[in-house]
Design an enzyme around this catalytic site. Structure first.
Site, PDB file in Angstrom:
ATOM      1  N   HIS A 239       0.826  -1.209   0.000  1.00  0.00           N
ATOM      2  CA  HIS A 239       0.000   0.000   0.000  1.00  0.00           C
ATOM      3  C   HIS A 239       0.859   1.256   0.000  1.00  0.00           C
ATOM      4  O   HIS A 239       1.936   1.305   0.591  1.00  0.00           O
ATOM      5  CB  HIS A 239      -1.008  -0.014   1.150  1.00  0.00           C
ATOM      6  CG  HIS A 239      -0.455   0.118   2.532  1.00  0.00           C
ATOM      7  ND1 HIS A 239      -0.309   1.340   3.160  1.00  0.00           N
ATOM      8  CD2 HIS A 239      -0.056  -0.811   3.434  1.00  0.00           C
ATOM      9  CE1 HIS A 239       0.154   1.147   4.388  1.00  0.00           C
ATOM     10  NE2 HIS A 239       0.324  -0.140   4.582  1.00  0.00           N
ATOM     11  N   ASP A 251       5.519   2.043   7.590  1.00  0.00           N
ATOM     12  CA  ASP A 251       4.181   1.581   7.200  1.00  0.00           C
ATOM     13  C   ASP A 251       3.505   2.618   6.302  1.00  0.00           C
ATOM     14  O   ASP A 251       2.749   3.444   6.790  1.00  0.00           O
ATOM     15  CB  ASP A 251       3.347   1.333   8.456  1.00  0.00           C
ATOM     16  CG  ASP A 251       1.986   0.746   8.157  1.00  0.00           C
ATOM     17  OD1 ASP A 251       1.792   0.213   7.053  1.00  0.00           O
ATOM     18  OD2 ASP A 251       1.111   0.825   9.038  1.00  0.00           O
ATOM     19  N   GLU A 284      -5.474   1.488   1.896  1.00  0.00           N
ATOM     20  CA  GLU A 284      -5.318   0.282   2.721  1.00  0.00           C
ATOM     21  C   GLU A 284      -5.658   0.588   4.167  1.00  0.00           C
ATOM     22  O   GLU A 284      -6.321  -0.206   4.847  1.00  0.00           O
ATOM     23  CB  GLU A 284      -3.880  -0.237   2.613  1.00  0.00           C
ATOM     24  CG  GLU A 284      -3.648  -1.597   3.267  1.00  0.00           C
ATOM     25  CD  GLU A 284      -3.136  -1.524   4.700  1.00  0.00           C
ATOM     26  OE1 GLU A 284      -2.913  -2.588   5.307  1.00  0.00           O
ATOM     27  OE2 GLU A 284      -2.969  -0.400   5.238  1.00  0.00           O
ATOM     28  N   GLU A 285      -5.209   1.746   4.635  1.00  0.00           N
ATOM     29  CA  GLU A 285      -5.419   2.099   6.035  1.00  0.00           C
ATOM     30  C   GLU A 285      -6.887   2.406   6.342  1.00  0.00           C
ATOM     31  O   GLU A 285      -7.274   2.460   7.503  1.00  0.00           O
ATOM     32  CB  GLU A 285      -4.543   3.300   6.416  1.00  0.00           C
ATOM     33  CG  GLU A 285      -3.047   3.062   6.277  1.00  0.00           C
ATOM     34  CD  GLU A 285      -2.482   2.097   7.311  1.00  0.00           C
ATOM     35  OE1 GLU A 285      -3.269   1.536   8.108  1.00  0.00           O
ATOM     36  OE2 GLU A 285      -1.259   1.899   7.326  1.00  0.00           O
ATOM     37  N   ASP A 313       4.574  -5.165   3.156  1.00  0.00           N
ATOM     38  CA  ASP A 313       3.936  -4.215   4.068  1.00  0.00           C
ATOM     39  C   ASP A 313       4.737  -4.190   5.359  1.00  0.00           C
ATOM     40  O   ASP A 313       4.792  -5.180   6.082  1.00  0.00           O
ATOM     41  CB  ASP A 313       2.492  -4.651   4.339  1.00  0.00           C
ATOM     42  CG  ASP A 313       1.685  -3.592   5.084  1.00  0.00           C
ATOM     43  OD1 ASP A 313       2.255  -2.555   5.455  1.00  0.00           O
ATOM     44  OD2 ASP A 313       0.476  -3.808   5.286  1.00  0.00           O
ATOM     45  N   HIS A 396       2.044   3.457  13.334  1.00  0.00           N
ATOM     46  CA  HIS A 396       0.845   4.302  13.296  1.00  0.00           C
ATOM     47  C   HIS A 396       0.977   5.550  14.166  1.00  0.00           C
ATOM     48  O   HIS A 396      -0.027   6.068  14.655  1.00  0.00           O
ATOM     49  CB  HIS A 396      -0.400   3.506  13.698  1.00  0.00           C
ATOM     50  CG  HIS A 396      -0.950   2.674  12.587  1.00  0.00           C
ATOM     51  ND1 HIS A 396      -2.201   2.098  12.621  1.00  0.00           N
ATOM     52  CD2 HIS A 396      -0.418   2.310  11.391  1.00  0.00           C
ATOM     53  CE1 HIS A 396      -2.412   1.420  11.506  1.00  0.00           C
ATOM     54  NE2 HIS A 396      -1.333   1.531  10.743  1.00  0.00           N
TER      55      HIS A 396
END
Length: 426
Positions: A239, A251, A284-285, A313, A396
């Site tokens: 992604h 990420d 994707e998130e 990923d 994140h």
């Protein structure tokens, strides 16, 4: 210094070419991509989230790099439900962002109800029999989806859900993949939840979520390198977007950087029989929308022609432990030749873009180097780094930057993936 040297040697030993013809990819190759995507985030509000300018700029960068390398490139628009939090969520006197976050796709509302603690981590109605109409439910993070949990609480009469996250995982419980939760759902840090319960136990608490959900469009990027006969296709992807909380360099700018360097090296090498394809997935998130849309557009013949998909990923974790998806197929076998002592990560989990391919009956594999898992002593012995520390404490978070992610690990995983793709395409 000696400890640092040993750790560096261990990281460099993570992967090695399995054949002389395997592409060579170094940290110096991938670092410019990581820095460029950090620059994209810095110029666009600190993130590269789908539906916002940073994701568009990321797609532009990918297209430019692949076209220069000689790939056939196209953009594929994807419409998805965008969760727009118009103002910070409120729970009594807790601090938005530091103590409390809104779960993505939370229901909107301004409710006041009695604070009801539910200590069970279950998801069924039996866990919420003590809930009364209008209650604001305070409950531990459960092993089920937010959509199921919120629906159960609403059926029992609850007006809002406050879910408790551990200190290391907060605010990671703030993601739901199902749009339109039926009640306000918020994540609280464990210390904040304890303070709230101590001061407001069985007393009224006000909860406010001001948010809307509306369609937005962002682009996948798909690139192709025709094979000498092209009867089969092997694909690699990852992604391109980040969470809104940060730049998302591990990420998943690490996956993007790995794919771009793979693309450059594979385009310069002799062509194999199979066609190679690269996919960079948007949203994707928000719920795997980009990869799911791509797979839905494949007709039966094209699905059959796609012989395998390799997902990248989070392949640049600063305290890395490389893991290969636990599937058994040509791609996984080729990866295991190239990554020494790699562990396994379940490939049946619907937590990344491989899932759409798996559900379509396409063989999947992938590489993952870690997030909130702690590194064991045995893993430290094999791969270096720090035992007892998280593999990526910035997962994140705003600190997931080019300074945090590892270009060395990213390069080693990229080299292994490129070698595996070249092997299966021959």
């Amino acid at each position: 210094m000696r400890r640092l040297l040993l750790a560096t040697v261990a990281v460099l030993a993570l992967a090695a070419p399995a054949a002389a013809q395997d592409p060579q990819i170094t940290a110096a190759d991938v670092a410019p991509h990581l820095q460029a995507l950090q620059g994209v985030a810095s110029a666009n509000g600190g993130n590269r989230a789908a539906g916002l300018p940073g994701a568009n700029a990321t797609a532009d960068y990918i297209v430019t790099q692949l076209e220069q390398a000689g790939w056939q490139v196209r953009r594929q628009p994807v419409t998805f439900p965008y969760f727009d939090l118009r103002s910070p969520p409120r729970v009594h006197t807790l601090r938005p962002g530091r103590d409390v976050v809104a779960v993505r796709y939370s229901g909107a509302g301004d409710v006041t109800g009695r604070l009801r603690l539910v200590e069970s981590e279950g998801c069924g109605r039996e866990s919420f029999r003590a809930v009364r109409r209008g209650d604001v439910v305070l409950a531990p993070f459960a092993a089920c989806t937010f959509s199921r949990l919120a629906a159960t609480i609403k059926r029992e009469g609850g007006a809002a859900l406050l879910t408790i996250a551990s200190e290391q995982s907060f605010p990671l419980t703030s993601v739901s993949f199902v749009p339109g939760l039926p009640i306000p759902v918020l994540g609280l840090s464990d210390p904040a939840a304890r303070r709230l319960y101590a001061s407001r136990r069985n007393r009224p608490v006000r909860v406010t979520v001001d948010a809307t959900i509306a369609p937005r469009t962002a682009d996948n990027v798909v690139a192709e390198l025709p094979g000498t006969d092209g009867r089969s296709v092997f694909m690699a992807g990852g992604h391109l977007d980040s969470v809104i909380e940060g730049p998302g360099i591990n990420d998943n700018a690490s996956g993007v950087a790995a794919l771009l360097e793979m693309g450059e090296k594979l385009a310069a090498a002799p062509r194999g029989r199979s066609t190679l394809r690269l996919g960079f997935w948007t949203a994707e998130e928000h719920g795997l929308f980009g990869s799911r849309h791509y797979v839905k557009t494949l007709d039966a013949a094209e699905r059959k022609r796609t012989a395998g998909y390799l997902n990248l990923d989070m392949v640049g974790s600063p305290n890395a432990v490389p893991e290969i998806y636990s599937s058994r197929n040509k791609l996984s076998s080729a990866l295991r030749k190239r990554i020494r002592g790699a562990g396994s990560t379940p490939f049946r989990r619907a937590d990344s873009d491989h899932d759409a391919f798996r559900r379509a009956g396409i063989a999947v594999s992938g590489i993952y180097t870690g997030g909130l898992e702690s590194k064991t002593r045995e893993q430290r012995r094999r791969f270096g780094g720090r035992a007892g520390a998280l593999r990526d404490r910035c997962y994140h978070r705003a600190c997931d930057t080019a300074d945090s992610a590892s270009a060395t690990v990213t390069a080693r995983m990229a080299a292994a993936a490129a070698g595996a793709m070249a092997e299966v395409a021959r």
